[in-house]
Design an enzyme around this catalytic site. Structure first.
Site, PDB file in Angstrom:
ATOM      1  N   LYS A  93       0.818  -1.224   0.000  1.00  0.00           N
ATOM      2  CA  LYS A  93       0.000   0.000   0.000  1.00  0.00           C
ATOM      3  C   LYS A  93       0.851   1.273   0.000  1.00  0.00           C
ATOM      4  O   LYS A  93       0.416   2.303  -0.524  1.00  0.00           O
ATOM      5  CB  LYS A  93      -0.952   0.004   1.189  1.00  0.00           C
TER       6      LYS A  93
ATOM      7  N   ASN B 194      -4.935   2.017  -1.626  1.00  0.00           N
ATOM      8  CA  ASN B 194      -5.505   0.683  -1.811  1.00  0.00           C
ATOM      9  C   ASN B 194      -6.218   0.555  -3.155  1.00  0.00           C
ATOM     10  O   ASN B 194      -6.749  -0.496  -3.474  1.00  0.00           O
ATOM     11  CB  ASN B 194      -6.472   0.336  -0.669  1.00  0.00           C
TER      12      ASN B 194
ATOM     13  N   GLY C 160      -5.277  -0.080  17.831  1.00  0.00           N
ATOM     14  CA  GLY C 160      -4.290  -0.515  16.849  1.00  0.00           C
ATOM     15  C   GLY C 160      -3.492   0.667  16.339  1.00  0.00           C
ATOM     16  O   GLY C 160      -3.817   1.829  16.618  1.00  0.00           O
TER      17      GLY C 160
ATOM     18  N   GLY D 159      -1.775   0.612   9.254  1.00  0.00           N
ATOM     19  CA  GLY D 159      -2.357   1.378   8.161  1.00  0.00           C
ATOM     20  C   GLY D 159      -3.863   1.483   8.234  1.00  0.00           C
ATOM     21  O   GLY D 159      -4.437   2.533   7.906  1.00  0.00           O
TER      22      GLY D 159
ATOM     23  N   ARG E 156      -0.850  -0.989  22.390  1.00  0.00           N
ATOM     24  CA  ARG E 156       0.106  -1.491  23.379  1.00  0.00           C
ATOM     25  C   ARG E 156       1.497  -0.925  23.150  1.00  0.00           C
ATOM     26  O   ARG E 156       2.334  -0.943  24.058  1.00  0.00           O
ATOM     27  CB  ARG E 156       0.140  -3.020  23.331  1.00  0.00           C
ATOM     28  N   THR E 157       1.751  -0.436  21.954  1.00  0.00           N
ATOM     29  CA  THR E 157       2.990   0.305  21.685  1.00  0.00           C
ATOM     30  C   THR E 157       2.627   1.786  21.615  1.00  0.00           C
ATOM     31  O   THR E 157       2.151   2.274  20.586  1.00  0.00           O
ATOM     32  CB  THR E 157       3.616  -0.143  20.342  1.00  0.00           C
TER      33      THR E 157
ATOM     34  N   TYR F  91     -12.487  -9.533   8.617  1.00  0.00           N
ATOM     35  CA  TYR F  91     -13.637 -10.184   7.996  1.00  0.00           C
ATOM     36  C   TYR F  91     -13.556 -11.703   8.074  1.00  0.00           C
ATOM     37  O   TYR F  91     -14.503 -12.393   7.714  1.00  0.00           O
ATOM     38  CB  TYR F  91     -13.861  -9.690   6.562  1.00  0.00           C
TER      39      TYR F  91
ATOM     40  N   GLY G 130     -15.922  -6.746   9.565  1.00  0.00           N
ATOM     41  CA  GLY G 130     -14.984  -6.433   8.499  1.00  0.00           C
ATOM     42  C   GLY G 130     -15.495  -6.802   7.134  1.00  0.00           C
ATOM     43  O   GLY G 130     -15.089  -6.210   6.119  1.00  0.00           O
TER      44      GLY G 130
END
Length: 859
Positions: free
Chosen positions: A620, A641, A702, A705, A726-727, A798, A819
């Site tokens: 992408k 995309n 999250g 991308g 978490r980061t 999905y 999704g």
């Protein structure tokens, strides 16, 4: 090498010299030098049969010129976008149903049928009850508590049986109707119940007939008709198949849902090429067709509907040809009911149709066959009288078309200018039908200059969304004359910075059959199964598409999904099904490569049949340097995309057709559309249970991308963004790029952020892998906290169909988005970007679900 057939003649160019806006052109000295002028006029990939070989240095120069462009080549400026009177997101008041019910209380039943599409606690509020009539003050109080999402109001003039005299009660209800519609501006729909069919009392029927024109029609914007559907619902011995000339009660409920959905759409904008749910450039896009119905009784079309619906994108409802429309006994009820009947009977056969969203609780209609509503007058190749009285009645019938919520309304451009201006004022004030300005020249031939002027006339002073011109010619050598005139008209509009609308350019009769091949936008057709054609020279959609493909007017294109380890992808099945349904000769495959350079240097990318790509991980970002122009979304999200290939005229490159590669991102659309539908008319700002103003927030989980696309979509929805990962550094990067805050955790950290901004979580978008088996803290889903009251939960995965997060959200009673929905929504947008026409929504959705649903579940 680009090849397409187009007629060429010096007469066309001579007309250019007399047009003030094209005075800079000079007559070329040879046919070969005409290419540049012709290409400028057309502004698309249409050109002379020719081939060119370009040296490498010249190609590099072209590429440099293209890449310096910041925006795509303009197709014409558009009018400023207007907000529709009842557009969802701006209009947030209840819908009102009014009229006189029969013995089965049809108005109340219809109102109840809307409730499943609204909030869980929505209810029907009767302004007239058996023993009382609401006061104006009571209505005001109701509106302070109720919105489009949580209430339907009814005003049934046949419900009251109290102590007041019938005359006094009717006066009170009339005052109430005037107040609701004219003073408060509520969306009002007239439920026109037929007194005889619905077993209405004599007193009720008399009241209905007396009030219809001055109360019911005057105080409503839309209208639907009911016969005996509610009575048949109670009769076990009434077979729906036997009732060929009536609709079922479920059809009536569906029709009301359709009307509300149409009413709350954004209005179309003349000349706009922005892909949205009400854009004429998609409705009337390349290789779209509408079928002209010419039966005197609409139910006569029923045996032919299954086959016809397979091949066309809309049905033309020729009002002037119906027996029920014949003067002097024009029956407006039967005209409107015939329109409803046609829609109801197309439902189960509609394949090529776009989605119609009801901007409430995510409900959509996938089986609405668009209708072109036409009243063709006598001297315009129709039958409707065009004397003074006839024209006034024609405008009345056009208004009935607006009230019925038609997608496209044919408005003849030949009549009194002031009357047309007033009619268009009404259209723009409260309706969102697309207007097709039209003119038929019968039977004499006009000059090219006159033909160009007719196209301009059909633009209705830049207020129409399409222009349809039908000319007469003396011999077939001029069979491209109308097409050429339309091209010149568009060029003139471009030079004047006026909207450029789709042109429907046709020649009458057998001599003009080639014009129906050449006209690629919204072509009227007949069908093989019909016993007769609606107009001489009409062809079938199948005949036209076959001829276009053979002539190179619709060349086969190659599309693919580009990625690595993509054997799982459903995109090939989805897009190939869409191409097949719309009779397009394109093919979609997989390109599985580790390095994007393998594609750039390969045959697929460099073939003239290359039409575009879907792009997935890991390419992408890697594909972006190889594209000429990026959309704003692609730039801000930082990934592509979707690749779209266009042949365009670049003036700096010798006016030749040049391949231009566009990069876009539809991932954010796949997130935005499902959420916006479920949010409906609810504001991002609102009051909590303590009466305090709260700001709507989106929690984005999250940091990859897809999280960037989610942040972009949330910003477009007007939601504040809060990120959790978490980061933390990845979440902070999102906040720095798209604005918003970072939550250190989903307990006290998130709670403190919401308290600081007085915010409420409206949406949670998880881009975490399904394998993480992530779940949210209970307080965010159980409705116990004003910080988060049953938010919409969106999981971009999905597969599997049911993630742990989605199961948790469903158990808590939250609205969920899977999704799989994101997949088909972004795919629909890709299809429309590639083809320039509406996508067959249900076909694409069904393919995705067929491949995503667990095998033991049905859908």
């Amino acid at each position: 090498m680009t090849k397409t057939r187009v007629s060429m003649n010096y007469a066309l160019l001579q007309i250019l010299l007399v047009l003030s806006s094209c005075s800079s052109y000079s007559l070329p000295s040879s046919p070969s030098s005409m290419f540049g002028i012709r290409s400028k006029l057309i502004g698309t990939s249409t050109a002379i049969y020719m081939s060119t070989e370009t040296e490498t240095s010249a190609a590099q120069q072209q590429q440099q010129i293209i890449q310096t462009k910041k925006t795509p080549l303009p197709s014409g400026l558009t009018k400023e976008t207007r907000i529709g009177k009842f557009e969802a997101g701006h209009y947030n008041k209840p819908v009102v149903l009014l009229g006189c019910s029969g013995q089965e209380h049809e108005i109340s039943k219809l109102a109840s049928s809307l409730l499943p599409k609204l909030d869980q606690d929505a209810n029907v509020i009767e302004l007239v009850k058996k023993n009382s009539i609401a006061s104006l003050e009571e209505v005001e109080q109701l509106l302070s508590k109720h919105t489009l999402n949580n209430a339907v109001l009814t005003l049934d003039f046949n419900l009251y049986e109290g102590d007041d005299s019938d005359e006094d009660a009717t006066a009170q209800m009339t005052k109430l109707a005037n107040y609701i519609h004219q003073d408060l501006g509520l969306l009002c729909i007239y439920i026109n119940v037929h007194p005889d069919h619905a077993n209405m009392s004599a007193q009720g029927a008399a009241k209905k007939n007396a009030l219809e024109q001055d109360v019911f029609i005057k105080n409503t914007d839309y209208e639907m008709c009911i016969k005996d559907e509610a009575i048949k619902l109670l009769q076990d011995n009434s077979s729906e198949e036997e009732c060929t000339n009536t609709q079922s009660w479920s059809d009536a409920e569906w029709e009301l849902t359709r009307l509300v959905s149409r009413a709350t759409l954004p209005p179309p904008v003349p000349g706009s090429t922005e892909p949205n749910i009400n854009t004429a450039h998609l409705t009337m896009g390349p290789h779209t067709f509408f079928l002209s119905l010419s039966f005197p009784k609409i139910e006569q079309v029923k045996p032919y509907l299954p086959a016809m619906c397979e091949d066309v994108d809309a049905m033309e409802f020729r009002t002037d040809l119906l027996d029920c429309a014949k003067q002097p006994t024009t029956d407006r009820f039967e005209i409107l009911y015939s329109h409803q009947w046609l829609r109801a009977n197309c439902r189960s056969h509609a394949k090529r149709v776009p989605v119609l969203p009801m901007m409430l609780s995510g409900h959509v209609l996938e089986d609405v066959m668009p209708v072109v509503y036409t009243v063709r007058t006598l001297h315009q190749a129709g039958t409707w009288p065009d004397d003074e009285q006839g024209i006034q009645e024609m405008f009345d019938l056009l208004h009935l078309g607006l009230r019925s919520g038609v997608e496209v309304l044919d408005v003849e451009s030949a009549w009194d200018e002031q009357r047309t201006v007033e009619f268009m004022d009404t259209v723009e004030d409260r309706y969102n039908s697309q207007i097709l300005g039209s003119h038929h020249v019968v039977p004499h031939e006009v000059s090219m200059e006159e033909a160009v002027g007719i196209f301009t006339q059909c633009q209705l002073k830049s207020r129409s969304h399409g222009a349809k011109v039908v000319l007469s010619i003396e011999d077939s050598s001029k069979d491209s004359m109308c097409h050429d005139a339309g091209v010149i008209s568009s060029s003139v509009a471009r030079s004047k910075h006026e909207p450029i609308v789709p042109n429907v350019s046709l020649i009458l009769g057998e001599k003009g059959q080639y014009s129906r091949i050449l006209n690629t936008c919204f072509t009227p057709v007949t069908h093989e199964s019909l016993p007769f054609v609606a107009a001489p020279g009409q062809l079938t959609a199948s005949e036209i598409m076959t001829t276009r493909i053979l002539m190179g007017l619709c060349p086969p294109k190659n599309y693919a999904i580009l990625g690595h380890n993509i054997a799982y992808s459903v995109s090939p099945q989805m897009h190939n099904a869409a191409f097949k349904t719309t009779s397009l000769p394109h093919v979609y495959s997989r390109l599985d490569v580790e390095d994007v350079e393998e594609i750039i240097s390969g045959e697929f990318w460099n073939d003239e049949r290359f039409g575009g790509l879907s792009v997935t991980i890991p390419h992408k970002q890697n594909i972006m340097p190889h594209l000429d122009i990026l959309s704003d979304a692609a730039k801000e999200i930082g990934s592509v995309n979707t690749v779209i290939v266009k042949d365009e005229v670049i003036e700096e490159v010798d006016d030749e057709l040049t391949r231009v590669l566009y990069g876009d991102n539809t991932d954010w659309i796949g997130i935005h559309k499902p959420i916006s539908r479920r949010m409906g008319s609810s504001s991002v700002e609102g009051e909590n249970k303590d009466g305090q103003q709260q700001r709507g927030c989106a929690l984005i989980l999250g940091g990859g991308g897809t999280a960037r696309a989610a942040a972009y979509a949330a910003a477009k929805l007007g939601l504040d963004r809060i990120y959790y990962n978490r980061t933390p550094s990845k979440a902070e990067e999102l906040a720095n790029t798209f604005g918003g805050d970072v939550a250190s955790d989903l307990e006290d950290g998130l709670g403190s952020l919401l308290d600081e901004k007085n915010g409420e979580i409206k949406v949670v978008i998880s881009t975490l892998p399904a394998a993480a088996e992530f779940e949210l803290p209970a307080w965010m889903l159980d409705g116990s906290s004003s910080r988060s009251t049953k938010p919409i939960i969106f999981d971009v995965n999905y597969k599997p169909y049911n993630t742990k997060l989605l199961l948790q959200a469903e158990k808590a009673g939250c609205a969920v988005v899977r999704g799989s929905e994101m997949l088909w929504e972004q795919g629909v947008s890709q299809f429309e970007l590639w083809t320039g026409r509406t996508a067959p929504y249900k076909v694409m959705k069904d393919v995705v679900l067929e491949n995503c649903l667990p095998k033991e579940e049905d859908h």
